[in-house]
Design an enzyme around this catalytic site. Structure first.
Site, short mmCIF file in Angstrom:
data_model
loop_
_atom_site.label_atom_id
_atom_site.label_comp_id
_atom_site.label_asym_id
_atom_site.label_seq_id
_atom_site.Cartn_x
_atom_site.Cartn_y
_atom_site.Cartn_z
N VAL A 72 82.78 13.99 -44.91
CA VAL A 72 83.98 13.24 -45.62
C VAL A 72 83.78 12.79 -46.88
CG1 VAL A 72 84.10 12.00 -43.16
CG2 VAL A 72 82.56 11.08 -44.98
N ASP A 73 82.89 13.73 -47.47
CA ASP A 73 82.70 13.43 -49.17
C ASP A 73 83.49 14.28 -49.93
OD1 ASP A 73 81.48 15.92 -48.91
OD2 ASP A 73 79.30 15.13 -48.67
N ALA A 86 70.78 24.13 -47.58
CA ALA A 86 71.69 24.70 -47.89
C ALA A 86 71.77 25.16 -49.19
CB ALA A 86 72.93 23.39 -47.67
N CYS A 97 97.73 -6.76 -45.32
CA CYS A 97 98.97 -6.67 -45.69
C CYS A 97 99.29 -8.57 -45.90
CB CYS A 97 99.77 -6.07 -44.60
SG CYS A 97 101.55 -6.75 -44.82
N CYS A 119 104.08 -3.14 -44.48
CA CYS A 119 102.73 -2.79 -44.72
C CYS A 119 103.03 -1.48 -45.70
CB CYS A 119 102.05 -2.04 -43.70
SG CYS A 119 101.73 -3.50 -42.26
N GLN A 176 82.27 18.72 -41.12
CA GLN A 176 82.51 17.27 -40.59
C GLN A 176 82.25 16.02 -41.84
OE1 GLN A 176 79.42 17.19 -36.99
NE2 GLN A 176 79.01 19.31 -37.94
N HIS A 227 86.34 15.29 -39.62
CA HIS A 227 86.18 13.63 -39.57
C HIS A 227 86.98 12.99 -40.82
CE1 HIS A 227 82.32 14.76 -37.11
NE2 HIS A 227 83.47 14.85 -36.58
N ARG A 267 79.27 3.36 -49.40
CA ARG A 267 79.02 4.82 -49.30
C ARG A 267 79.99 5.46 -50.14
NH1 ARG A 267 76.56 7.15 -45.38
NH2 ARG A 267 77.93 8.57 -45.09
P1 NAD Z 1 73.25 14.45 -39.22
O1 NAD Z 1 72.78 13.45 -40.20
O2 NAD Z 1 73.15 14.16 -37.73
O3 NAD Z 1 72.22 15.45 -39.28
C1 NAD Z 1 71.74 16.04 -40.50
C2 NAD Z 1 71.36 17.56 -40.20
O4 NAD Z 1 71.16 18.15 -41.67
C3 NAD Z 1 70.15 17.47 -39.59
O5 NAD Z 1 69.98 18.58 -38.69
C4 NAD Z 1 68.67 17.87 -40.63
O6 NAD Z 1 67.87 18.59 -40.28
C5 NAD Z 1 69.88 18.76 -41.52
N1 NAD Z 1 69.44 18.72 -43.20
C6 NAD Z 1 68.79 17.73 -43.85
N2 NAD Z 1 68.94 18.19 -45.13
C7 NAD Z 1 69.35 19.39 -45.24
C8 NAD Z 1 69.71 20.27 -46.26
N3 NAD Z 1 69.22 20.03 -47.41
N4 NAD Z 1 70.23 21.48 -45.78
C9 NAD Z 1 70.57 21.94 -44.68
N5 NAD Z 1 70.38 20.94 -43.64
C10 NAD Z 1 69.75 19.71 -44.01
O7 NAD Z 1 74.54 15.20 -39.61
P2 NAD Z 1 75.82 15.62 -38.67
O8 NAD Z 1 75.22 16.66 -37.71
O9 NAD Z 1 76.82 16.01 -39.80
O10 NAD Z 1 76.44 14.51 -37.90
C11 NAD Z 1 76.63 13.18 -38.40
C12 NAD Z 1 78.20 12.70 -38.58
O11 NAD Z 1 78.12 11.73 -39.75
C13 NAD Z 1 78.99 13.57 -38.85
O12 NAD Z 1 80.30 13.26 -38.35
C14 NAD Z 1 79.14 13.86 -40.33
O13 NAD Z 1 80.19 14.43 -41.07
C15 NAD Z 1 78.88 12.15 -40.95
N6 NAD Z 1 78.30 12.20 -42.04
C16 NAD Z 1 78.92 12.60 -43.29
C17 NAD Z 1 78.18 12.31 -44.50
C18 NAD Z 1 78.86 13.40 -45.65
O14 NAD Z 1 80.10 13.33 -45.57
N7 NAD Z 1 78.04 13.71 -46.77
C19 NAD Z 1 77.03 12.09 -44.51
C20 NAD Z 1 76.40 11.52 -43.42
C21 NAD Z 1 77.04 11.60 -42.27
#
Ligand code: NAD
Length: 247
Positions: free
Chosen positions: A107-108, A236, A152, A139, A105, A123, A73
């Site tokens: 982490v990227d 988005a 370590c 450590c 939420q 997160h 990832r």
């Molecule tokens: P999720 O994967 O559960 O849900 C993703 C949501 O995004 C869905 O509701 C989907 O319909 C919507 N979506 C898909 N494409 C979209 C777009 N182009 N524009 C807007 N919305 C769109 O994600 P979550 O609810 O954030 O929860 C999952 C957990 O995993 C969280 O903690 C999340 O931060 C983490 N996670 C993070 C990353 C990252 O950092 N990029 C990636 C995957 C999961």
């Protein structure tokens, strides 16, 4: 109550709101090429659910497997770029200092790379390393021995990614700041989250109960739709620039 779907009406709320909070989730970065958790896992990882890999128990049971999943990832995330949605939020914050609190939420690191300041990362950060167990004097993260995961060489403590795993508490001060933003905002935009992971998803309810308007931006239905005054169906990278650019 039936939620409205009119972007112009949400634009008017945005112009009126002195304090705005944005809560973003994995969908925020989908158009940057970062898969959401709900999207099918690919290749090597297709047979595992993220919920089975992103836990402390999974890491302790098979550190190599979980480390390698995070390593893949990290590899994927380091080559992606912020999209028009990340940029629209950062530009709004620059035009209106102090008016928009960004809670993510994700982490990227893409919000930060787009130029958002003060981002509340609920997160953690996938690129950060930290020790699995409380570090002893021996450590030193910079001197961890390379491995899957690094460790370590004195005590065997393992390095883990600096993310919040399922079942772990969120960083206290960050969650407090996010709750404060949710309680005091007049408008919350909830972008790209399925609304299934708590306590993050609860911030939309906190905002609503405190009297804020809540608008969801998502191409699909989410678990938070009942909380919303407005549902903007779209991605988005398309909706956020249209909503934020003129304000
Ligand atoms: P999720 O994967 O559960 O849900 C993703 C949501 O995004 C869905 O509701 C989907 O319909 C919507 N979506 C898909 N494409 C979209 C777009 N182009 N524009 C807007 N919305 C769109 O994600 P979550 O609810 O954030 O929860 C999952 C957990 O995993 C969280 O903690 C999340 O931060 C983490 N996670 C993070 C990353 C990252 O950092 N990029 C990636 C995957 C999961």
């Amino acid at each position: 109550m039936t939620a409205i779907t009119d972007i112009a009406a949400v634009g008017a709320w945005l112009r009126d709101a002195r304090a705005i909070a944005v809560l973003s989730g994995a969908g925020m970065s989908a158009e940057s090429g970062v898969p959401t958790f709900r999207d099918a896992q690919t290749g090597l990882w297709a047979k595992f659910r993220p919920e089975e890999l992103a836990t402390e128990a999974a890491f302790r049971a098979d550190p190599r497997r979980v480390w390698d999943w995070y390593a893949s990832r990290r590899e994927m995330m380091k080559d992606v770029h912020p999209n028009a949605g990340h940029h629209a939020i950062a530009a709004f914050q620059q035009r209106h200092p102090g008016r928009l609190t960004l809670i993510t939420q994700n982490v990227d690191g893409l919000h930060q790379r787009a130029g958002s300041i003060g981002t509340l990362c609920l997160h953690g950060d996938i690129f950060a390393d930290r020790w699995l167990d409380t570090p002893r004097n021996c450590c030193h993260i910079d001197h961890a021995v390379a491995g899957h995961p690094p460790y370590c060489d004195r005590c065997g403590n393992l390095v883990r990614p600096g993310v919040v795993w399922f079942g772990e508490p969120l960083p206290y001060a960050t969650l407090e700041a996010a709750q404060q933003a949710a309680r005091t905002c007049e408008l919350m935009l909830v972008v790209g989250t399925a609304g299934a992971v708590y306590p993050a998803a609860g911030l939309a309810q906190v905002a609503r109960q405190a009297g804020a308007r809540v608008a969801i931006i998502n191409p699909a239905a989410s678990d938070l739709d009942d909380v919303a005054h407005a549902l903007l169906s779209g991605t988005a990278a398309s909706v956020l620039p249209a909503l934020l650019a003129g304000v």
